[in-house]
Design a protein around this motif. Structure first.
Motif, short mmCIF file in Angstrom:
data_model
loop_
_atom_site.label_atom_id
_atom_site.label_comp_id
_atom_site.label_asym_id
_atom_site.label_seq_id
_atom_site.Cartn_x
_atom_site.Cartn_y
_atom_site.Cartn_z
N ALA A 277 0.81 -1.13 0.09
CA ALA A 277 0.07 -0.06 0.04
C ALA A 277 0.90 1.31 0.12
CB ALA A 277 -0.95 0.15 1.14
N PRO A 278 1.33 1.67 -1.18
CA PRO A 278 2.03 2.94 -1.37
C PRO A 278 1.44 4.06 -0.71
CG PRO A 278 1.71 2.00 -3.56
CD PRO A 278 1.09 1.21 -2.55
N LEU A 279 1.95 4.82 0.07
CA LEU A 279 1.42 6.16 0.28
C LEU A 279 1.35 7.28 -0.78
CD1 LEU A 279 2.33 6.78 4.08
CD2 LEU A 279 0.24 5.77 3.30
N SER A 280 0.18 7.99 -0.94
CA SER A 280 0.24 8.95 -1.81
C SER A 280 -0.27 10.21 -1.45
CB SER A 280 -0.43 8.63 -3.19
OG SER A 280 -2.00 8.45 -2.77
N LEU A 281 -0.61 11.24 -2.05
CA LEU A 281 -1.09 12.57 -1.47
C LEU A 281 -2.88 12.20 -1.33
CD1 LEU A 281 -1.36 15.56 -1.12
CD2 LEU A 281 -1.55 16.02 -3.52
N ARG A 307 9.04 5.72 -3.42
CA ARG A 307 9.20 6.24 -5.02
C ARG A 307 7.84 6.52 -5.27
NH1 ARG A 307 12.37 5.30 -9.63
NH2 ARG A 307 11.41 6.72 -11.26
N TYR A 308 6.70 5.74 -5.06
CA TYR A 308 5.42 6.17 -5.46
C TYR A 308 4.96 7.21 -5.19
CZ TYR A 308 0.56 5.18 -6.86
OH TYR A 308 -0.44 5.41 -7.47
N ALA A 310 6.71 10.28 -4.25
CA ALA A 310 7.44 11.32 -5.19
C ALA A 310 6.57 11.15 -6.46
CB ALA A 310 8.75 10.85 -5.13
N ASP A 311 6.53 10.22 -7.11
CA ASP A 311 6.17 10.41 -8.49
C ASP A 311 4.63 10.72 -8.56
OD1 ASP A 311 8.54 9.23 -9.21
OD2 ASP A 311 7.64 7.02 -9.70
N ASP A 312 3.90 10.52 -7.73
CA ASP A 312 2.45 10.81 -7.66
C ASP A 312 2.43 12.25 -7.27
OD1 ASP A 312 -0.51 10.35 -7.04
OD2 ASP A 312 0.19 11.20 -5.31
N LEU A 313 3.39 12.74 -6.51
CA LEU A 313 3.28 14.25 -5.88
C LEU A 313 3.79 15.10 -7.10
CD1 LEU A 313 2.70 15.88 -3.39
CD2 LEU A 313 5.17 16.01 -2.94
N THR A 314 4.62 14.80 -8.04
CA THR A 314 4.94 15.59 -9.23
C THR A 314 4.08 15.42 -10.47
OG1 THR A 314 6.42 13.87 -9.92
CG2 THR A 314 7.46 15.28 -8.18
N MET A 315 3.17 14.64 -10.13
CA MET A 315 2.28 14.33 -11.32
C MET A 315 1.38 15.39 -11.31
SD MET A 315 0.37 10.77 -12.76
CE MET A 315 1.81 9.96 -12.11
N PRO A 316 0.90 16.16 -12.38
CA PRO A 316 -0.28 16.97 -12.36
C PRO A 316 -1.54 16.69 -12.01
CG PRO A 316 1.18 17.35 -14.33
CD PRO A 316 1.56 16.16 -13.80
N ARG A 317 -2.10 17.37 -11.20
CA ARG A 317 -3.58 17.16 -10.87
C ARG A 317 -4.73 18.00 -11.62
NH1 ARG A 317 -4.58 13.96 -6.39
NH2 ARG A 317 -2.80 12.91 -5.74
N ARG A 318 -4.07 18.97 -12.32
CA ARG A 318 -4.86 20.02 -13.16
C ARG A 318 -3.86 20.24 -14.50
NH1 ARG A 318 -8.14 18.59 -9.84
NH2 ARG A 318 -9.50 19.75 -8.56
N TRP A 319 -4.73 20.16 -15.48
CA TRP A 319 -4.25 20.66 -16.62
C TRP A 319 -5.19 21.19 -17.73
CZ3 TRP A 319 -4.65 15.83 -14.56
CH2 TRP A 319 -5.43 14.90 -15.52
#
Length: 429
Positions: A277-281, A307-308, A310-319
Motif C-alpha cells: 500500500a504505497p502512500l500517496s497524496l 518512490r510512488y 514522489a512520483d505521484d506528488l510531481t504528477m499534475p492534478r490539473r491541466w
C-alpha cells in the motif's frame, strides 16, 4: 507485466465524430465496446497505452462468486453466463474453466467468517459448500496443512488475463468498433452543461456519450473535471511457475498464499495475506474514508513511503488542453515485491510439498484501485450529463468484467440493464 500478454494491431486514425467514446482499454471498457458494436452503436475506444496493458492482464484470472457481498453476486452470476458463452460470441477460447474455487481457513475464527458469508448469500441459492479437513484432502490431495475447513464453490472458475481482453478487442473490431491505442484522452468537451466530445493528444472527437473505464487512472482524470472519485492504490505481486504437475485444477486461496492452474501448465501464485500500500497524496486527501478498512485489515497492508509518493506528488492534478499525465505514463509498471512472492511460494510448499519442484517462469505486479467499500462504481454522473463511469473494481474487475462492461454499455445506450445497477451508484460514496 506478464510476458504472455497478446499484442493487438489497431487503427490509428482518429474519426471526427462517433456516438460513444470509451476511455480505457481494460476488460470493462473493451467489453462495453463489444456490446455497443453488437448493437450497431458507433463506438470509439481510446487507450493511452496498449490494450490490457495494466491490471486487466496482471490479475490472477479468478472468476468467483465466493466471498462477494450479497448485492454483488448478481453481477458475478451474469458474468459466469457471459464467460461460458465467450467462445461462441467471439470465436475463440479465452481459457475459461469452471474448475471451482476453494478458500481455506486456518483457524475457527476464519472458518466462522466463511460460515457467515454462506448464510448471508443464502437467498442466491449458490452451489457453495463448507468443507471439512478431510474433504479438502480429497479435493486437493497431498497436502500437509492443518486446516480448520474451507468454503468451496464448484461453479467458480478462471480465465487467462493475458489473452481474454485482447480477444474481446479483436471481436469488437470485427463487429465495427473503432479501437485506437497509444492515444491519451486529455479532457472532456462540454456544451450547455453536457458532454459533447473528448480532447485527445491527436485531436478532438465529437460524441454524444463518454464512458470512462480507466481503472486506477480514473480518479486523476475525473479530478481534472472537478469530480471527486475516492479510490486509493494497492499493489499486488504475482508469479507464474514453469509447467509442473500440481495437486488440483481447483483455484485455492489460503490466508497467506493462493494458486491456480495456468493454461501453459504452470501455476499462478500470490501472497494473499499481504499487499503493498504505497502512500500517496490521496491518502492525506481521502484516507479518512478508509478507516474501517484499515481497522479490519491491520497487518494485511504493507504501508510504505517511497518512490510512488514522489512520483505521484510531481504528477499534475490539473491541466488544460496541453499534454496530460497520461501521455507521460502510458503504462503503470509497479516494481515486483520479490519477498512477498517468495513468502507465498514458501508457504505454499509447506502446505503442498508438490510445489517443492516449482521454478519461477516470471513475476509481475499490478496496481489496483480500491474504493472505500471495495465495490466498483458503474453509473451515470448526474452532474455532467453524457458521462458514465465504470471503475474502482478493487481487485475483482476481471472476473465480473464481461457483465460490468455490458452493464456500462446498457447505461450508456439506455438499455434495460443486465443487473440492477443500484449497488454501484456513484452517490453512495
Amino acid at each position: 507485466m506478464t510476458t504472455t500478454l497478446e499484442s493487438i494491431t489497431t487503427d490509428n486514425v482518429l474519426p471526427a465524430s462517433t456516438a460513444v467514446v470509451i476511455i480505457g482499454g481494460g476488460i470493462v471498457g473493451v467489453t462495453a465496446a463489444l456490446t455497443l458494436a453488437e448493437r450497431n452503436i458507433p463506438v470509439v475506444l481510446l487507450e493511452k497505452g496498449h490494450i490490457a496493458g495494466e491490471q486487466s492482464s496482471r490479475n490472477l484470472g479468478w472468476i468467483r462468486k465466493t466471498s462477494r457481498h450479497l448485492h454483488d453476486v448478481p453481477l458475478a452470476l451474469a458474468a459466469d453466463r457471459l464467460w461460458a458463452q465467450m467462445p461462441e460470441r467471439i470465436g475463440r477460447s479465452v481459457g475459461y474453466r469452471q474448475a471451482g474455487i476453494m478458500f481455506l481457513a486456518k483457524t475457527e475464527k476464519q472458518m466462522a467468517m466463511h460460515e457467515d458469508w454462506l448464510k448471508s448469500v443464502a437467498p442466491m441459492s449458490l452451489d457453495s459448500t463448507l468443507l471439512t479437513p478431510q474433504a479438502i484432502d480429497a479435493r486437493v490431495p497431498g497436502g500437509r496443512g492443518d486446516w480448520a475447513g474451507a468454503v468451496f464453490t464448484a461453479s467458480d472458475g478462471r480465465a487467462e488475463p493475458a489473452i481474454a481482453t485482447t480477444a474481446l478487442a479483436n471481436a469488437a473490431i470485427a463487429k465495427g468498433a473503432n479501437i485506437i491505442q497509444h492515444c491519451a484522452v486529455r479532457s472532456l468537451s462540454t456544451a450547455a452543461g453536457k458532454v459533447c466530445g473528448v480532447v485527445t493528444e491527436k485531436g478532438e472527437i465529437r460524441c454524444d456519450q463518454v464512458l470512462l473505464a480507466a481503472g486506477a487512472w480514473s480518479r486523476r482524470f475525473l479530478g481534472n473535471q472537478r469530480i471527486s472519485l475516492p479510490t486509493l492504490p494497492l499493489i499486488c505481486s504475482v508469479l507464474r511457475t514453469q509447467p509442473m504437475e500440481g495437486p488440483t485444477d481447483i483455484a485455492v486461496g489460503a490466508p497467506d498464499f493462493s494458486f491456480r492452474k495456468h493454461q501453459g501448465g504452470g501455476f499462478v501464485i500470490t501472497q494473499r495475506g499481504k499487499l503493498d500500500a504505497p502512500l500517496s497524496l490521496d491518502h492525506l486527501l481521502i484516507g479518512f474514508r478508509y478507516l474501517n478498512q484499515l481497522r479490519q485489515q491491520a497487518g494485511f497492508l504493507r504501508i510504505s513511503l517511497g518512490r510512488y509518493f514522489a512520483d505521484d506528488l510531481t504528477m499534475p492534478r490539473r491541466w488544460g488542453s496541453n499534454a496530460s499525465p497520461f501521455e507521460q505514463h502510458r503504462t503503470t509498471n509497479p516494481p515486483v515485491n520479490e519477498q512477498l512472492n517468495q513468502d507465498a511460494l514458501s508457504n505454499l510448499r509447506q502446505a503442498w510439498p508438490a510445489f517443492n519442484q516449482a521454478s519461477i517462469a516470471e513475476s509481475w505486479a499490478g496496481l489496483i484501485d480500491v474504493t472505500p467499500d471495495s465495490n466498483p462504481v458503474i453509473d451515470r454522473i448526474q452532474s455532467l450529463p453524457g458521462l458514465t463511469i465504470a471503475t474502482g473494481f478493487s481487485g475483482h474487475g476481471f472476473g465480473t468484467g464481461p457483465a460490468a462492461g455490458q452493464l456500462a454499455a446498457d447505461l450508456v445506450s439506455n438499455t434495460k440493464p443486465i443487473v440492477d445497477p443500484t449497488p454501484y451508484r456513484f452517490n453512495r460514496l
